[in-house]
Each structure stands twice: as C-alpha cells, then as structure tokens.
Design a protein around this motif. Structure first.
Motif, PDB file in Angstrom:
ATOM      1  N   LEU A 122      66.490  19.755  -5.151  1.00 45.45           N
ATOM      2  CA  LEU A 122      65.788  20.999  -4.854  1.00 45.45           C
ATOM      3  C   LEU A 122      64.650  21.231  -5.850  1.00 45.45           C
ATOM      4  O   LEU A 122      63.577  21.720  -5.488  1.00 45.45           O
ATOM      5  N   ARG A 123      64.891  20.874  -7.111  1.00 44.92           N
ATOM      6  CA  ARG A 123      63.856  21.029  -8.135  1.00 44.92           C
ATOM      7  C   ARG A 123      62.670  20.116  -7.826  1.00 44.92           C
ATOM      8  O   ARG A 123      61.505  20.513  -7.976  1.00 44.92           O
ATOM      9  N   ARG A 124      62.946  18.899  -7.383  1.00 44.77           N
ATOM     10  CA  ARG A 124      61.865  17.969  -7.059  1.00 44.77           C
ATOM     11  C   ARG A 124      61.087  18.430  -5.824  1.00 44.77           C
ATOM     12  O   ARG A 124      59.856  18.324  -5.787  1.00 44.77           O
ATOM     13  N   LEU A 155      60.515  11.146   0.074  1.00 42.51           N
ATOM     14  CA  LEU A 155      60.068  10.851  -1.291  1.00 42.51           C
ATOM     15  C   LEU A 155      61.197  10.959  -2.301  1.00 42.51           C
ATOM     16  O   LEU A 155      61.121  10.363  -3.385  1.00 42.51           O
ATOM     17  N   LEU A 156      62.250  11.699  -1.965  1.00 42.80           N
ATOM     18  CA  LEU A 156      63.383  11.807  -2.887  1.00 42.80           C
ATOM     19  C   LEU A 156      64.032  10.449  -3.142  1.00 42.80           C
ATOM     20  O   LEU A 156      64.631  10.234  -4.192  1.00 42.80           O
ATOM     21  N   ASP A 157      63.907   9.540  -2.169  1.00 38.65           N
ATOM     22  CA  ASP A 157      64.536   8.227  -2.297  1.00 38.65           C
ATOM     23  C   ASP A 157      63.595   7.151  -2.820  1.00 38.65           C
ATOM     24  O   ASP A 157      63.978   5.996  -2.962  1.00 38.65           O
ATOM     25  N   VAL A 158      62.341   7.539  -3.071  1.00 41.97           N
ATOM     26  CA  VAL A 158      61.391   6.565  -3.620  1.00 41.97           C
ATOM     27  C   VAL A 158      61.737   6.303  -5.084  1.00 41.97           C
ATOM     28  O   VAL A 158      61.963   7.242  -5.848  1.00 41.97           O
ATOM     29  N   SER A 161      59.972   7.955 -11.002  1.00 46.37           N
ATOM     30  CA  SER A 161      60.457   9.087 -11.780  1.00 46.37           C
ATOM     31  C   SER A 161      59.846  10.383 -11.269  1.00 46.37           C
ATOM     32  O   SER A 161      58.817  10.384 -10.601  1.00 46.37           O
ATOM     33  N   HIS A 162      60.504  11.479 -11.601  1.00 44.91           N
ATOM     34  CA  HIS A 162      60.003  12.799 -11.222  1.00 44.91           C
ATOM     35  C   HIS A 162      58.591  13.012 -11.773  1.00 44.91           C
ATOM     36  O   HIS A 162      57.710  13.525 -11.075  1.00 44.91           O
ATOM     37  N   ALA A 167      52.643  13.345 -11.115  1.00 47.94           N
ATOM     38  CA  ALA A 167      51.329  12.830 -11.516  1.00 47.94           C
ATOM     39  C   ALA A 167      50.558  12.335 -10.294  1.00 47.94           C
ATOM     40  O   ALA A 167      49.346  12.564 -10.173  1.00 47.94           O
ATOM     41  N   ALA A 168      51.259  11.671  -9.379  1.00 39.35           N
ATOM     42  CA  ALA A 168      50.617  11.200  -8.157  1.00 39.35           C
ATOM     43  C   ALA A 168      50.124  12.377  -7.322  1.00 39.35           C
ATOM     44  O   ALA A 168      49.015  12.350  -6.761  1.00 39.35           O
TER      45      ALA A 168
END
Length: 234
Positions: A122-124, A155-158, A161-162, A167-168
């Motif tokens: 959820l934070r991500r 994207l959660l499974d990519v 790192s967070h 950054a992307a």
C-alpha cells in the motif's frame, strides 16, 4: 494465448472485473475475449490476460465507445499482448478523460487488484500515485486512480527497489512535463488563428493521439537503450 499462472472460472473472472457472467459471455461471442482454456471436465478457465483484456474493454466502454468502435480498436492491437501491455493500453485510454480517481474500501481495492495488499505494498502504491488513504485507520478508505491501478499492481512484482521505482517515476514525470510543454506550444502556435470552439475540439481529438504517440516513441526508445546496454554488458 498464455494464461500465465492464474486460472479463473467465468464466475471468478466476472467478479474480479466487476461485470456479470452474461457480459463475459457476450464479449466472448463477439470475439472481443479469446476463448477460455478447457480444463478437467471441459470447464473453461480464464487467465490474467483475459482479465486485463476485459478491463480494457470496460474502460473503452466507459469512455463512450460503441461496440463496433471497441472491436476496431482491439483489432488494431497485436494479438499477443501481455498483461502488462494491456494494462498500459488501459492506462492510455484512461488518460483520455480526467476524473478517474475513485474512493473505495480496502476490500474493494484488493478485489480490483486481484490480491491481498500488505502495508508495504500500500505504501508503494501511494508513492506511485496509484492509491492513497482517504479516511482514518478504522474506515480504511482509499483514493484510487482506476486507470493506473492494474499497472501499479504489476509494478509491485518488478524486481526493483522502492527507491528505484520512485526515481524512475520522477524521471518520467520530469521529461513528460517538458514534452507536454513543447507540444502545447507547438499546438498553440498552429491554432492561433482558430476559433475557441475549434481549438477545444482539436484538443479533445489530439489528446489520445498524442498520448499514444508518446507511448509508442518511448517504448521504441527504451528497447533501443536496453539493447545497447545489454550489448555493452555482453
């Protein structure tokens, strides 16, 4: 067509997409959804690609497209699009009109995501601008960008790192805004002598075309960059 790792019954597929079983069958008869994979006892099983395509169809319909227009749109897409490719297509369609943010419960958010979501996930999602808390801890309400949810969940499974994902996102935001400013300036100069009503009409028509052009250009550029990087590493 691969179904990746998930196998859903038609009832489960309909519930996950928020439509009726009759709707799923109707889309299937029209050729908008590929046929299911027949399992034991000839029970049809649907995969994640079926779900992603169904969500894209529903997004197109919500934008006011007729069934014939949806058929033409899907017919122009490559037949072997992956779940991520379909999610990107849906995000492009969702960008055609503002106001895709909805407030939903945690249970509804997880139903749409197709999975349970822990606090870190959820934070991500919040950091990516996909879903953020809208109420207190007891209510557990979330403001969700419906057009980006499926892409955000993917994207959660990519395996990044967070910090790398953020950054992307910052890079994409910076350069997309710069491109938007330049394109806006070009269009403004091109329609300087037009009536205001004509300008609004042109803007509405150009929006999806510009978004699709940016997406296609970016995909090709990224492939070239990755190919050069892999060649250097090899």
């Amino acid at each position: 067509m691969t179904t990746e790792t998930e196998a859903l019954t038609i009832d489960e597929l309909a519930a996950r997409a928020g439509v009726t079983v009759r709707t799923v069958r109707f889309y299937g008869t029209k050729g908008l959804l590929p046929p299911p994979v027949l399992g034991p006892r000839r029970v049809g099983r649907y995969g994640r690609e079926h779900l992603a395509r169904l969500e894209l169809i529903e997004e197109l319909q919500s934008r006011g497209m007729t069934l014939a227009a949806i058929e033409r749109y899907l017919g122009q897409l490559p037949p072997d699009l992956s779940v991520r490719d379909l999610a990107v297509q849906r995000a492009v369609v969702a960008s055609w009109a503002p106001g895709t943010v909805e407030t939903v419960s945690r249970a509804e958010l997880e139903r749409r995501a197709g999975r349970a979501l822990g606090e870190e996930e959820l934070r991500r999602l919040a950091a990516m601008g996909v879903a953020e808390r809208a109420g207190d801890a007891d209510e557990e309400l979330f403001r969700v960008d419906a057009g980006l949810l499926r892409l955000g969940v993917e994207l959660l499974d990519v395996p990044l790192s967070h910090e790398s994902v953020l950054a992307a996102r910052a890079v994409l935001t910076e350069h997309s805004r710069a491109a938007a400013r330049e394109l806006s300036r070009l269009l403004r100069d091109a329609v300087a002598d037009k009536d205001a009503r004509d300008v609004r009409s042109l803007s509405a028509r150009m929006h999806p075309l510009v978004v699709q052009a940016l997406l296609t250009t970016f995909q090709r550029s990224l492939k070239e960059e990755l190919r050069e990087w892999l060649d250097e590493e090899g």
